[in-house]
Design a protein around this motif. Structure first.
Motif, mmCIF file in Angstrom:
data_model
loop_
_atom_site.group_PDB
_atom_site.id
_atom_site.type_symbol
_atom_site.label_atom_id
_atom_site.label_comp_id
_atom_site.label_asym_id
_atom_site.label_seq_id
_atom_site.Cartn_x
_atom_site.Cartn_y
_atom_site.Cartn_z
ATOM 1 N N ARG A 120 -10.741 2.227 8.118
ATOM 2 C CA ARG A 120 -9.488 2.886 7.755
ATOM 3 C C ARG A 120 -9.729 4.021 6.767
ATOM 4 O O ARG A 120 -9.022 4.165 5.780
ATOM 5 N N THR A 121 -10.737 4.828 7.007
ATOM 6 C CA THR A 121 -11.023 5.957 6.126
ATOM 7 C C THR A 121 -10.443 7.237 6.711
ATOM 8 O O THR A 121 -10.283 7.368 7.923
ATOM 9 N N GLY A 122 -10.125 8.189 5.833
ATOM 10 C CA GLY A 122 -9.734 9.533 6.245
ATOM 11 C C GLY A 122 -8.662 9.569 7.306
ATOM 12 O O GLY A 122 -7.556 9.054 7.137
ATOM 13 N N ASN A 123 -8.989 10.207 8.431
ATOM 14 C CA ASN A 123 -8.019 10.391 9.510
ATOM 15 C C ASN A 123 -7.552 9.077 10.117
ATOM 16 O O ASN A 123 -6.410 8.977 10.592
ATOM 17 N N GLU A 124 -8.410 8.068 10.112
ATOM 18 C CA GLU A 124 -8.031 6.784 10.695
ATOM 19 C C GLU A 124 -6.894 6.143 9.902
ATOM 20 O O GLU A 124 -5.987 5.542 10.476
ATOM 21 N N TRP A 125 -6.949 6.275 8.562
ATOM 22 C CA TRP A 125 -5.848 5.741 7.750
ATOM 23 C C TRP A 125 -4.567 6.515 8.030
ATOM 24 O O TRP A 125 -3.488 5.932 8.167
ATOM 25 N N VAL A 138 0.844 -1.198 0.000
ATOM 26 C CA VAL A 138 0.000 0.000 0.000
ATOM 27 C C VAL A 138 0.876 1.244 0.000
ATOM 28 O O VAL A 138 1.900 1.301 0.683
ATOM 29 N N ASP A 139 0.465 2.269 -0.762
ATOM 30 C CA ASP A 139 1.219 3.520 -0.793
ATOM 31 C C ASP A 139 0.691 4.484 0.275
ATOM 32 O O ASP A 139 -0.283 4.169 0.985
ATOM 33 N N PRO A 140 1.303 5.660 0.437
ATOM 34 C CA PRO A 140 0.873 6.576 1.520
ATOM 35 C C PRO A 140 -0.589 7.014 1.442
ATOM 36 O O PRO A 140 -1.177 7.378 2.456
ATOM 37 N N ASP A 141 -1.185 6.982 0.242
ATOM 38 C CA ASP A 141 -2.589 7.376 0.089
ATOM 39 C C ASP A 141 -3.543 6.227 0.334
ATOM 40 O O ASP A 141 -4.756 6.371 0.167
ATOM 41 N N GLY A 142 -3.000 5.062 0.718
ATOM 42 C CA GLY A 142 -3.851 3.904 0.978
ATOM 43 C C GLY A 142 -4.215 3.121 -0.267
ATOM 44 O O GLY A 142 -5.060 2.230 -0.208
ATOM 45 N N LYS A 161 -3.714 8.049 10.777
ATOM 46 C CA LYS A 161 -3.214 7.653 12.087
ATOM 47 C C LYS A 161 -2.468 6.321 12.004
ATOM 48 O O LYS A 161 -1.416 6.142 12.617
ATOM 49 N N ARG A 162 -3.048 5.374 11.260
ATOM 50 C CA ARG A 162 -2.397 4.066 11.114
ATOM 51 C C ARG A 162 -1.050 4.212 10.397
ATOM 52 O O ARG A 162 -0.046 3.613 10.801
ATOM 53 N N TRP A 163 -1.037 5.013 9.324
ATOM 54 C CA TRP A 163 0.217 5.221 8.577
ATOM 55 C C TRP A 163 1.271 5.841 9.487
ATOM 56 O O TRP A 163 2.422 5.374 9.526
ATOM 57 N N ASP A 164 0.923 6.890 10.224
ATOM 58 C CA ASP A 164 1.882 7.582 11.088
ATOM 59 C C ASP A 164 2.396 6.656 12.190
ATOM 60 O O ASP A 164 3.579 6.700 12.547
ATOM 61 N N TYR A 165 1.505 5.808 12.732
ATOM 62 C CA TYR A 165 1.935 4.871 13.773
ATOM 63 C C TYR A 165 2.978 3.900 13.220
ATOM 64 O O TYR A 165 4.027 3.660 13.840
ATOM 65 N N LEU A 166 2.682 3.323 12.059
ATOM 66 C CA LEU A 166 3.613 2.352 11.482
ATOM 67 C C LEU A 166 4.920 3.012 11.059
ATOM 68 O O LEU A 166 5.995 2.413 11.176
ATOM 69 N N LYS A 167 4.855 4.231 10.584
ATOM 70 C CA LYS A 167 6.076 4.946 10.219
ATOM 71 C C LYS A 167 6.947 5.168 11.447
ATOM 72 O O LYS A 167 8.185 5.106 11.371
ATOM 73 N N ALA A 168 6.305 5.435 12.582
ATOM 74 C CA ALA A 168 7.055 5.686 13.817
ATOM 75 C C ALA A 168 7.560 4.404 14.470
ATOM 76 O O ALA A 168 8.650 4.369 15.036
ATOM 77 N N HIS A 169 6.766 3.322 14.399
ATOM 78 C CA HIS A 169 7.098 2.096 15.130
ATOM 79 C C HIS A 169 7.574 0.949 14.243
ATOM 80 O O HIS A 169 8.166 -0.001 14.740
#
Length: 302
Positions: free
Chosen positions: A140-145, A104-108, A147-155
């Motif tokens: 996983r729509t909008g802000n929820e996606w 998946v790319d950054p835009d989901g 949030k998930r992307w940012d979490y995985l990028k950080a962890h």
């Protein structure tokens, strides 16, 4: 080899792996005879030290002295070929996997899905490559996606539980293992999802079985306690009865039953101390002629 050492060999065939000799000779002969022959191809070669090398051969005819000659330019493509082989093996492994795999790319948006993904969700693979994560996971729509992307990028990694929605609208529970990938400045999430419907059914069945077993053991413990209590009560020389908070008879020994008429029946019917008392009135001399007064007095003393 050095330049002079290489020229002394007199032929490029020294660079060929044994299984390649006949093929390359055929190309060169056809080219010299004016026939069509591949001019850009890859073959396996052997270095002087015996190690393998993959070469891109680009050949063409030139005029040389009294006749034509084949001019050859060689490029070492060993690293790129090995990388392509590894990529091919990786893709083959993902396609053979039983669990759905998504890139998946950054835009989901899905940029790669394996066959298991398409089978599990009921879409064609080309169709899925036009879709986003929110099409199969409404959570996983909008802000929820984001949030998930940012979490995985950080962890970097996460195992999560949720639901996927098939093309026909039905949903099923999944366990998803996601990994954040940063390759040459491009960011992706790679994820494997597993349908855990059967696992949850099994876990529920086991939980229900444990609850049934716990209730059975609790009931057995109560029965054993009652048995011990009854045994203790039967060993008493006097009659004994136990009444609950509502004054209902709940337990008695045989000596009490022997001295109180209809006590067994009253116990079965959930009767009270007053019921026991009234059933016993005919045999109580002190109660004759003043039944209600006697009952009231005994209840107040009880």
């Amino acid at each position: 080899e050095s330049h002079n050492e290489f020229l002394q060999q007199g032929s490029l065939e020294i660079t060929l792996a044994p299984e390649e000799v006949a093929r390359i000779r055929g190309y060169d002969l056809a080219r010299m005879q004016g026939q069509n022959a591949p001019s850009d191809y890859i073959y396996r070669g052997i270095r002087k030290d015996g190690t393998e090398v993959w070469l891109n051969n680009r050949s063409f005819l030139i005029d040389w002295g009294d006749g034509p000659a084949v001019c050859t330019v060689l490029f070492d493509v060993t690293k790129s070929r090995n990388a392509m082989q590894q990529l091919y093996l990786l893709e083959s492994a993902m396609q053979e996997a039983n669990d759905p795999f998504f890139a998946v790319d950054p835009d989901g948006r899905f940029i790669y899905v394996n066959d298991a993904s398409c089978r599990a969700l009921g879409y064609g693979c080309e169709e899925m490559l036009t879709m986003t994560v929110s099409d199969i996971n409404p959570a996983r729509t909008g802000n929820e996606w984001r949030k998930r992307w940012d979490y995985l990028k950080a962890h970097g990694h996460r195992v999560s539980f949720g639901e996927h929605r098939r093309k026909d609208g039905t949903v099923f529970p999944v366990e998803t293992t996601s990994t954040f990938i940063d390759h040459d400045g491009h960011e992706y999430i790679f994820a494997y999802s597993r349908d855990i419907s059967e696992r949850l059914r099994t876990e529920n069945a086991l939980r229900q079985a444990r609850e049934v077993e716990e209730r059975r053991r609790a009931e057995l413990a109560v029965q054993e306690s009652e048995t011990r209590l009854r045994g203790a009560l039967e060993s008493l020389q006097e009659g004994f009865a136990l009444f609950d908070a509502d004054d209902r008879l709940v337990l008695m020994n045989s000596r009490y039953a022997d001295t109180h008429p209809n006590a067994e029946e009253i116990l079965e019917q959930g009767g009270t101390f007053e019921d026991i008392l009234r059933a016993s009135l005919p045999g109580i001399a002190d109660a004759r002629g003043r039944d209600e007064e006697f009952v009231a007095q005994r209840i107040s003393e009880h």
